[in-house]
Design a protein around this motif. Structure first.
Motif, PDB file in Angstrom:
ATOM      1  N   LEU A 163     -81.785  38.239  -7.157  1.00  0.00           N
ATOM      2  CA  LEU A 163     -81.599  37.543  -8.427  1.00  0.00           C
ATOM      3  C   LEU A 163     -82.568  38.072  -9.486  1.00  0.00           C
ATOM      4  N   LEU A 164     -83.804  38.270  -9.098  1.00  0.00           N
ATOM      5  CA  LEU A 164     -84.780  38.753 -10.065  1.00  0.00           C
ATOM      6  C   LEU A 164     -84.479  40.195 -10.483  1.00  0.00           C
ATOM      7  N   GLU A 165     -84.025  40.994  -9.536  1.00  0.00           N
ATOM      8  CA  GLU A 165     -83.623  42.362  -9.891  1.00  0.00           C
ATOM      9  C   GLU A 165     -82.428  42.341 -10.839  1.00  0.00           C
ATOM     10  N   SER A 166     -81.477  41.458 -10.554  1.00  0.00           N
ATOM     11  CA  SER A 166     -80.297  41.326 -11.422  1.00  0.00           C
ATOM     12  C   SER A 166     -80.711  40.882 -12.818  1.00  0.00           C
ATOM     13  N   LEU A 167     -81.668  39.986 -12.900  1.00  0.00           N
ATOM     14  CA  LEU A 167     -82.152  39.526 -14.204  1.00  0.00           C
ATOM     15  C   LEU A 167     -82.718  40.685 -15.010  1.00  0.00           C
ATOM     16  N   MET A 168     -83.540  41.519 -14.374  1.00  0.00           N
ATOM     17  CA  MET A 168     -84.132  42.628 -15.101  1.00  0.00           C
ATOM     18  C   MET A 168     -83.083  43.652 -15.521  1.00  0.00           C
ATOM     19  N   ASP A 169     -82.074  43.881 -14.671  1.00  0.00           N
ATOM     20  CA  ASP A 169     -80.994  44.801 -15.053  1.00  0.00           C
ATOM     21  C   ASP A 169     -80.283  44.293 -16.298  1.00  0.00           C
ATOM     22  N   GLU A 170     -80.052  42.974 -16.362  1.00  0.00           N
ATOM     23  CA  GLU A 170     -79.391  42.398 -17.542  1.00  0.00           C
ATOM     24  C   GLU A 170     -80.276  42.543 -18.777  1.00  0.00           C
ATOM     25  N   CYS A 171     -81.583  42.295 -18.621  1.00  0.00           N
ATOM     26  CA  CYS A 171     -82.492  42.415 -19.761  1.00  0.00           C
ATOM     27  C   CYS A 171     -82.519  43.850 -20.304  1.00  0.00           C
TER      28      CYS A 171
ATOM     29  N   LEU B  98     -75.808  30.526  -9.562  1.00  0.00           N
ATOM     30  CA  LEU B  98     -75.318  29.370  -8.812  1.00  0.00           C
ATOM     31  C   LEU B  98     -74.616  29.774  -7.527  1.00  0.00           C
ATOM     32  N   SER B  99     -74.192  31.042  -7.445  1.00  0.00           N
ATOM     33  CA  SER B  99     -73.456  31.475  -6.253  1.00  0.00           C
ATOM     34  C   SER B  99     -74.331  32.272  -5.284  1.00  0.00           C
ATOM     35  N   SER B 100     -75.603  32.484  -5.622  1.00  0.00           N
ATOM     36  CA  SER B 100     -76.473  33.275  -4.763  1.00  0.00           C
ATOM     37  C   SER B 100     -77.870  32.689  -4.781  1.00  0.00           C
ATOM     38  N   THR B 101     -78.561  32.770  -3.659  1.00  0.00           N
ATOM     39  CA  THR B 101     -79.910  32.210  -3.578  1.00  0.00           C
ATOM     40  C   THR B 101     -80.921  33.228  -3.060  1.00  0.00           C
ATOM     41  N   ASP B 102     -80.562  34.508  -3.054  1.00  0.00           N
ATOM     42  CA  ASP B 102     -81.495  35.544  -2.627  1.00  0.00           C
ATOM     43  C   ASP B 102     -82.425  35.841  -3.797  1.00  0.00           C
ATOM     44  N   LEU B 103     -83.671  35.423  -3.690  1.00  0.00           N
ATOM     45  CA  LEU B 103     -84.603  35.499  -4.815  1.00  0.00           C
ATOM     46  C   LEU B 103     -84.803  36.929  -5.285  1.00  0.00           C
ATOM     47  N   THR B 104     -85.021  37.849  -4.374  1.00  0.00           N
ATOM     48  CA  THR B 104     -85.289  39.239  -4.769  1.00  0.00           C
ATOM     49  C   THR B 104     -84.123  39.830  -5.545  1.00  0.00           C
TER      50      THR B 104
ATOM     51  N   VAL C  89     -84.907  31.606 -13.630  1.00  0.00           N
ATOM     52  CA  VAL C  89     -85.942  32.077 -12.714  1.00  0.00           C
ATOM     53  C   VAL C  89     -86.607  30.899 -12.007  1.00  0.00           C
ATOM     54  N   GLN C  90     -86.886  29.835 -12.769  1.00  0.00           N
ATOM     55  CA  GLN C  90     -87.481  28.646 -12.166  1.00  0.00           C
ATOM     56  C   GLN C  90     -86.571  28.061 -11.083  1.00  0.00           C
ATOM     57  N   ASN C  91     -85.274  28.056 -11.368  1.00  0.00           N
ATOM     58  CA  ASN C  91     -84.320  27.534 -10.379  1.00  0.00           C
ATOM     59  C   ASN C  91     -84.318  28.408  -9.119  1.00  0.00           C
ATOM     60  N   ALA C  92     -84.336  29.732  -9.325  1.00  0.00           N
ATOM     61  CA  ALA C  92     -84.360  30.643  -8.181  1.00  0.00           C
ATOM     62  C   ALA C  92     -85.644  30.472  -7.381  1.00  0.00           C
ATOM     63  N   LEU C  93     -86.764  30.299  -8.078  1.00  0.00           N
ATOM     64  CA  LEU C  93     -88.031  30.076  -7.386  1.00  0.00           C
ATOM     65  C   LEU C  93     -88.005  28.765  -6.604  1.00  0.00           C
ATOM     66  N   MET C  94     -87.345  27.747  -7.188  1.00  0.00           N
ATOM     67  CA  MET C  94     -87.254  26.455  -6.499  1.00  0.00           C
ATOM     68  C   MET C  94     -86.444  26.586  -5.218  1.00  0.00           C
ATOM     69  N   VAL C  95     -85.314  27.314  -5.294  1.00  0.00           N
ATOM     70  CA  VAL C  95     -84.478  27.516  -4.099  1.00  0.00           C
ATOM     71  C   VAL C  95     -85.266  28.265  -3.037  1.00  0.00           C
ATOM     72  N   ASN C  96     -86.002  29.292  -3.479  1.00  0.00           N
ATOM     73  CA  ASN C  96     -86.796  30.054  -2.518  1.00  0.00           C
ATOM     74  C   ASN C  96     -87.887  29.181  -1.901  1.00  0.00           C
ATOM     75  N   GLU C  97     -88.482  28.309  -2.719  1.00  0.00           N
ATOM     76  CA  GLU C  97     -89.513  27.406  -2.219  1.00  0.00           C
ATOM     77  C   GLU C  97     -88.935  26.446  -1.185  1.00  0.00           C
ATOM     78  N   LEU C  98     -87.684  25.980  -1.434  1.00  0.00           N
ATOM     79  CA  LEU C  98     -87.036  25.091  -0.465  1.00  0.00           C
ATOM     80  C   LEU C  98     -86.821  25.805   0.864  1.00  0.00           C
ATOM     81  N   LYS C  99     -86.421  27.081   0.784  1.00  0.00           N
ATOM     82  CA  LYS C  99     -86.237  27.851   2.019  1.00  0.00           C
ATOM     83  C   LYS C  99     -87.561  27.978   2.764  1.00  0.00           C
TER      84      LYS C  99
END
Length: 626
Positions: free
Chosen positions: A150-158, A142-148, A282-292
């Motif tokens: 965010l996805l890297e952060s997601l994989m680090d958490e996984c 919610l505090s960041s909209t940089d798609l790349t 991920v869907q939310n991040a993709l949506m934000v990126n799509e809006l950009k």
């Protein structure tokens, strides 16, 4: 991705995911979300996402957590009430059901694949830590909209949650899976991602759309002969699908290279829960990126549809731009013809801007806005004492435009006696101040404009024929706004964006019915009328989306829709009249041009009941010619 739970007056509930940047709600079928409640307005309000938070705003009052308001920022579990309908805002979609595990991949003998989880009272420490990680990750999203990132952060958490050595985020591009992120346990990006993923394992999960765990791939009877498994010397692998609305859109693929750290059923259960929530993020991040990307695309389209300060990409405007490119480098005189409000002065400025005189002045004068007794002085200047009130010598517009362009707007309004002096100035390239007999040379380019038919004015004796041919070396005819197709909506959005910022307005977009109304309206005042209507609507707006009523484009103000037969008849009448005019009233030649029987033209003229004078009856000569 956030959603709304809607409770209608009859007690029924439904959940709707907020997919768009602006979501309109109301009773009308034109809204994105239709509320079946008689007490709800046609368009009640809209929910807007600005990239960081969701806000609700509307023209009418509604209640948020029991407090009446017309605008509020939404927080999780906020209750919005309008009419007898209640809407609960959620930061996520309705939880997805945990996918059932493929039984062949469960290393447990239990018939229930979730038995290992059910056997544990409460939440084990490892799972609790995973849920806490997921909560922190959601807040980070919610505090960041940089798609790349965010996805890297997601994989680090996984990787951390599952204690894996490496992880891959795979997204579907049509039917094909593509690796988008590849990370190792040191939180570094893996460069050779495609060479580290087993195609056979990925294809298996894509086909089954179910989580997969392989404790020892080289010992697994289904995969130990797989070329990718053998070549990669895979040990332990987990692969979990990412689902959205029942559709597979990606995968999380994790691997371990150490036998002592093989994945087990509990690791798969934890990753499955994590992936269910991560899919929403991920869907939310993709949506934000799509809006950009959408915003960038809109800006690009606006740039593509603009010619300097002129906006428009219809074919008739493109033809105008081509002519400007050809004639601007020359010094020939140009006559711009167009109805009031079509942008004649903007065209004149573009002619100047694209000419060798671009560094010189652009001087404009409206020949119809200045009293006749002052217009000569405004054009050519005057000397001190030339007339009452001439207390000092003054330069005219001709002198001010030297080495530049002089734009004579509404030249058809110029008095005949002054047209003589203008013609002499253009022919001799010298002017005389009022009250002075000394010539002043002027090096200028003339661009004139009118909304009148100057040929008709010449026939009536209201405009000099020699001046007409002097200023009309090249003609640029501007189309009316109603004939410019999609340019109407492009211009409308341009004006909306400009004035929303200027007046700090809530208005951000148009309702679907508003766009339809703009396209149906005839726009007699052309672009100027469109701009003024939108400016007024923006200033008075107290909701984010402007509808027909905001633009004063109610159904009664729109032109009536004629039956097709009547519309064809009206068009035929207008077209025959146009061809008649081009043939100077000759009916036989008109019939030949139209490839119709001459009697068709004669009957048309008779039906005009004398509107065209003595043309209503054919002559014997014309009958013989026919």
């Amino acid at each position: 991705m956030p959603s709304l739970t809607i409770k209608t007056p009859d007690g029924k509930t439904r959940s709707v995911t907020l997919l768009k940047r602006i979501t309109s709600l109301g009773k009308s079928q034109d809204n994105d979300i239709v509320l079946d409640d008689a007490k709800v307005p046609e368009t009640a309000f809209a929910i807007m996402f600005d990239g960081l938070s969701y806000k609700v705003g509307g023209e009418t009052k509604f209640h948020v957590n029991g407090k009446a308001t017309d605008e509020a920022e939404l927080k999780p579990n906020d209750l919005v009430k309008v009419g007898d309908t209640e809407l609960t805002f959620s930061a996520t979609e309705a939880p997805l059901a945990q996918p059932a595990l493929a039984t062949r991949f469960s290393r447990s003998d239990s018939k229930d694949p979730d038995a290992s989880t059910q056997e544990q009272p409460g939440v084990p420490g490892r799972e609790l830590a995973s849920l806490r990680r997921l909560t922190r990750f959601s807040e980070h999203l919610l505090s960041s909209t940089d798609l790349t990132k965010l996805l890297e952060s997601l994989m680090d958490e996984c990787i951390d949650v599952a204690r894996a050595d490496k992880g891959f985020l795979i997204l579907m591009e049509g039917p094909h899976p593509r690796v988008k992120v590849a990370r190792n346990v040191q939180r570094e990006t893996l460069e050779d991602a495609l060479e580290r993923v087993s195609d056979s394992i990925v294809n298996k999960v894509v086909a089954a759309q179910r989580p997969l765990i392989i404790a020892d791939a080289l010992d697994d009877p289904e995969f130990n002969n797989s070329e990718s498994v053998v070549n990669l010397k895979l040990l332990s692998v987990m692969c979990v699908p990412l689902m959205h609305r029942g559709e597979l859109f990606g995968l999380i693929y994790l691997g371990n290279d150490r036998l002592v750290n093989r994945f087990d059923q509990r690791a798969l259960d934890t990753l499955t829960i994590f992936a269910a929530q991560a899919s929403l993020l991920v869907q939310n991040a993709l949506m934000v990126n799509e809006l950009k990307l959408e915003n960038t695309t809109l800006k690009t389209r606006l740039e593509e549809q603009a010619y300097g300060d002129i906006i428009g990409a219809c074919q008739s405007m493109k033809d105008v731009y081509k002519r400007i490119d050809k004639i601007a480098p020359t010094d020939i005189s140009v006559l711009i013809i167009g109805d009031t409000g079509t942008g004649k002065e903007l065209i004149a400025k573009e002619l100047h801007r694209h000419s060798p005189r671009a560094k010189g002045p652009f001087i404009s004068i409206n020949c119809g806005a200045i009293p006749e007794n002052l217009l000569e002085s405004e054009l050519f200047g005057h000397v001190k004492g030339a007339f009452t009130g001439a207390v000092a010598t003054k330069q005219g517009r001709f002198q001010a435009a030297i080495n530049g362009t002089l734009f004579l707007d509404e030249i058809g309004e110029m008095p005949v006696q002054l047209q003589v002096k203008l013609l002499r100035a253009l022919q001799e390239k010298v002017v005389y101040k009022v009250g002075d007999n000394r010539p002043e040379p002027v090096d200028i380019r003339i661009v004139a404009a009118t909304n009148k038919n100057l040929e008709e004015e010449v026939r009536k004796g209201a405009f000099r024929e020699d001046l007409y041919f002097r200023i009309n070396v090249v003609t640029l005819k501007l189309p009316m706004l109603k004939d410019r197709g999609d340019d109407i909506t492009v211009l409308a959005k341009f004006f909306l964006n400009r004035y929303s910022k200027e007046f700090d307005s809530k208005a951000r977009s148009f309702t679907p019915s508003g766009v339809v109304a703009m396209k149906k309206y005839n726009w007699p005042g052309n672009i100027r009328e469109l701009e003024n209507r939108i400016k007024k609507a923006v200033v008075l707006a107290d909701k984010p989306m402007l509808g027909p009523e905001d633009l004063d484009l109610r159904p009664e103000n729109l032109p009536p829709i004629l039956p097709l037969a009547q519309a064809k008849e009206e068009f035929q009448k207008r077209y025959i009249n146009e061809v008649l005019e081009r043939n100077n009233g000759n009916r036989t030649r008109t019939a030949k041009d139209l490839d119709v029987d001459p009697r068709t033209v004669f009957r048309h003229l008779e039906s005009q009941k004398g509107d065209l004078g003595d043309r209503t009856a054919p002559s014997e000569t014309e009958y013989e010619e026919a």
